[in-house]
Scaffold this active site. Sequence first.
Site, PDB file in Angstrom:
ATOM      1  N   GLY A 303       0.934  -1.165  -0.005  1.00  0.00           N
ATOM      2  CA  GLY A 303      -0.097   0.121  -0.053  1.00  0.00           C
ATOM      3  C   GLY A 303       0.968   1.263   0.105  1.00  0.00           C
ATOM      4  O   GLY A 303       1.974   1.269  -0.494  1.00  0.00           O
ATOM      5  N   GLU A 304       0.374   2.239   0.709  1.00  0.00           N
ATOM      6  CA  GLU A 304       1.096   3.523   0.612  1.00  0.00           C
ATOM      7  C   GLU A 304       1.453   4.387  -0.782  1.00  0.00           C
ATOM      8  O   GLU A 304       2.193   5.307  -0.631  1.00  0.00           O
ATOM      9  CB  GLU A 304       2.627   3.485   1.447  1.00  0.00           C
TER      10      GLU A 304
END
Length: 336
Positions: A303-304
């Site tokens: 993610g991120e």
Amino acid sequence: MTAAFSTLDAFRKLLSDAPVSDAKALGEAEARNGQLTKPPGALGRLEDLAIWYAGWRANPRPEIANPQVIVFAGNHGVTTQGVSAFPAEVTEQMVLNFQHGGAAINQLSRAAGATLSVHALDLDTPTADFTKGPAMSEAEVVAALQTGWNAVDEATDLLVVGEMGIGNTTSGAAILNALYGGEAADWVGRGTGVDDAGLANKERVVTEGLAANPDRAGLEVLRCLGGRELAAMAGAIAKARSARIPVILDGFICTAAAATLAAEINTALDHAVAGHVSAEAAHFNVLKNLGKEPLLAMNMRLGEASGGALAINILKSAVACHSGMATFAEAGVSDG
């Protein structure tokens, strides 16, 4: 520009009125591509990407000079159901890590020459537990959409959005189950690394969430089963469309948020490409439903915005070749 909507209906109207790719620039970019010093099709998908990008920027010979990465963070009430291997406090701890430059996305953004901003959305007030009813009120989801919309720099020429939020793979799976059907097991994955019992628990939670929230309209699914960070990503993606800014989608959760826009308007993601296919098993199926072929397959599941940020360099390379290469006439080379 401040978000020009204060209700979901007004946001829907913006989606339906969004601009389309510039046909003139698209045609001129296709013509230029046919004159470059290379055999036809020799650069494969890079050629298609550059032409697609040129159409959205209304410039047959564009450049990418100001890519932007935005990470949105939110907390989920459904974590009280034990759906994550990590406590909700980790969301705020990771936000601090982003702000101090210590996360993977900081390094990947820097490597891609992108600016990075982080927006934490009411971390002290998690969304409601969606197994009991809607995760957010209309006012709450609209506020999150506005945060995403307002976070996009109009000077940017390429956008990647990502997220941080303990419990949000459960939210993403519930959204996709609601939009595309099937069983919870088709969409639930291990997320942060839950064991078999944890996986079964996530499936239960998603099933109960859909039973408690029967509406299947795209933005209502986002409101009832999503989180503030997912809504903010959707708002940013929509703002990018309104400003003709191409978007690279990140992983499973980002794509789930984007899918709610496509469920409202089936062309809502024409300005977006899939940066990668993640190791979260259902991500491939989401992309298939959206008709998006990923640029990368690196077995990532962080993610991120990490996979999307990594793909910035692919798109920059495509546009650099298209706009920087000489034509046969300019180079004095026979085109055969």
